[in-house]
Design a protein around this motif. Structure first.
Motif, PDB file in Angstrom:
ATOM      1  N   TRP A   1      59.801  64.022  55.783  1.00 37.80           N
ATOM      2  CA  TRP A   1      58.667  64.911  55.489  1.00 37.80           C
ATOM      3  C   TRP A   1      58.625  65.150  53.975  1.00 37.80           C
ATOM      4  O   TRP A   1      59.557  65.670  53.399  1.00 37.80           O
ATOM      5  CB  TRP A   1      58.821  66.231  56.245  1.00 37.80           C
TER       6      TRP A   1
ATOM      7  N   ALA B   1      55.517  70.984  65.888  1.00 34.54           N
ATOM      8  CA  ALA B   1      54.577  70.313  64.993  1.00 34.54           C
ATOM      9  C   ALA B   1      53.211  70.230  65.650  1.00 34.54           C
ATOM     10  O   ALA B   1      53.100  70.287  66.886  1.00 34.54           O
ATOM     11  CB  ALA B   1      55.066  68.913  64.634  1.00 34.54           C
TER      12      ALA B   1
ATOM     13  N   ALA C   1      54.367  70.961  60.439  1.00 37.21           N
ATOM     14  CA  ALA C   1      55.524  71.215  61.300  1.00 37.21           C
ATOM     15  C   ALA C   1      56.306  72.417  60.815  1.00 37.21           C
ATOM     16  O   ALA C   1      56.212  72.841  59.662  1.00 37.21           O
ATOM     17  CB  ALA C   1      56.431  69.989  61.336  1.00 37.21           C
TER      18      ALA C   1
ATOM     19  N   ARG D   1      49.333  68.061  65.101  1.00 34.68           N
ATOM     20  CA  ARG D   1      48.467  67.126  64.374  1.00 34.68           C
ATOM     21  C   ARG D   1      47.201  67.865  63.957  1.00 34.68           C
ATOM     22  O   ARG D   1      46.507  68.431  64.807  1.00 34.68           O
ATOM     23  CB  ARG D   1      48.128  65.923  65.245  1.00 34.68           C
TER      24      ARG D   1
ATOM     25  N   TYR E   1      53.878  69.350  69.479  1.00 38.84           N
ATOM     26  CA  TYR E   1      55.213  68.873  69.826  1.00 38.84           C
ATOM     27  C   TYR E   1      56.179  70.035  69.673  1.00 38.84           C
ATOM     28  O   TYR E   1      56.037  70.854  68.754  1.00 38.84           O
ATOM     29  CB  TYR E   1      55.651  67.750  68.880  1.00 38.84           C
TER      30      TYR E   1
ATOM     31  N   ILE F   1      50.100  65.991  59.622  1.00 39.90           N
ATOM     32  CA  ILE F   1      50.856  66.696  60.644  1.00 39.90           C
ATOM     33  C   ILE F   1      51.561  67.851  59.954  1.00 39.90           C
ATOM     34  O   ILE F   1      52.191  67.670  58.915  1.00 39.90           O
ATOM     35  CB  ILE F   1      51.887  65.784  61.315  1.00 39.90           C
TER      36      ILE F   1
ATOM     37  N   SER G   1      53.406  61.346  59.421  1.00 41.48           N
ATOM     38  CA  SER G   1      54.001  60.702  60.590  1.00 41.48           C
ATOM     39  C   SER G   1      54.887  61.702  61.306  1.00 41.48           C
ATOM     40  O   SER G   1      55.643  62.434  60.671  1.00 41.48           O
ATOM     41  CB  SER G   1      54.837  59.490  60.174  1.00 41.48           C
ATOM     42  N   TYR G   2      54.792  61.693  62.624  1.00 40.52           N
ATOM     43  CA  TYR G   2      55.614  62.630  63.395  1.00 40.52           C
ATOM     44  C   TYR G   2      57.027  62.100  63.552  1.00 40.52           C
ATOM     45  O   TYR G   2      57.248  60.968  63.987  1.00 40.52           O
ATOM     46  CB  TYR G   2      55.010  62.864  64.779  1.00 40.52           C
ATOM     47  N   THR G   3      57.974  62.933  63.205  1.00 40.16           N
ATOM     48  CA  THR G   3      59.381  62.663  63.442  1.00 40.16           C
ATOM     49  C   THR G   3      60.102  63.992  63.510  1.00 40.16           C
ATOM     50  O   THR G   3      59.720  64.947  62.835  1.00 40.16           O
ATOM     51  CB  THR G   3      59.991  61.774  62.348  1.00 40.16           C
ATOM     52  N   THR G   4      61.146  64.067  64.285  1.00 41.66           N
ATOM     53  CA  THR G   4      61.919  65.304  64.352  1.00 41.66           C
ATOM     54  C   THR G   4      62.990  65.354  63.277  1.00 41.66           C
ATOM     55  O   THR G   4      63.655  66.376  63.114  1.00 41.66           O
ATOM     56  CB  THR G   4      62.567  65.470  65.729  1.00 41.66           C
TER      57      THR G   4
END
Length: 122
Positions: free
Chosen positions: A109, A50, A35, A52, A59, A33, A101-104
């Motif tokens: 990261w 972000a 971002a 993928r 996102y 991912i 992994s997606y996270t805000t």
């Protein structure tokens, strides 16, 4: 893994546009991912957008929805952030990040670029 290098920052007037690019010097796996985060002086680093790498799912932070567009550029191993209708609140140092992994939250990261400055005058 390769290094991330951002480019495209600059100074614009409110209402203007900029296109940021993040180039990865290594292979980008389909599970990755990519971002964009930003950090203004005295503020915490915040999530912007972000994508993928494999599926292309995108996102966005609520503050940029409808104005910013993140896209993959597989031919050039890059991710772009098209920013339209910029306001002074968008001024910040913009960072590219790569993870799995997606996270805000910026903390998880593992890979970051050096950042590119965006200045917006009113």
């Amino acid at each position: 893994q390769g290094q991330l290098v951002e480019s495209g920052g600059g100074s614009v007037q409110a209402g203007g546009s900029l296109r940021l690019s993040c180039t990865d010097s290594g292979r980008i796996y389909s599970s990755a991912i990519l971002a964009w985060f930003r950090q203004a002086p005295g503020q915490e680093r915040e999530f912007v957008a972000a994508v993928r790498w494999g599926y292309g799912t995108t996102y966005y932070a609520d503050s940029v929805k409808g104005r910013f567009t993140i896209s993959r550029d597989k031919a050039n191993n890059a991710v772009h952030l098209q920013m339209n209708d910029l306001t002074p609140d968008d001024a910040a140092l913009y960072y590219c990040a790569r993870g799995s992994s997606y996270t805000t939250s910026p903390t998880p990261w593992p890979n970051w670029g050096q950042g590119t400055q965006v200045t917006v005058s009113s």
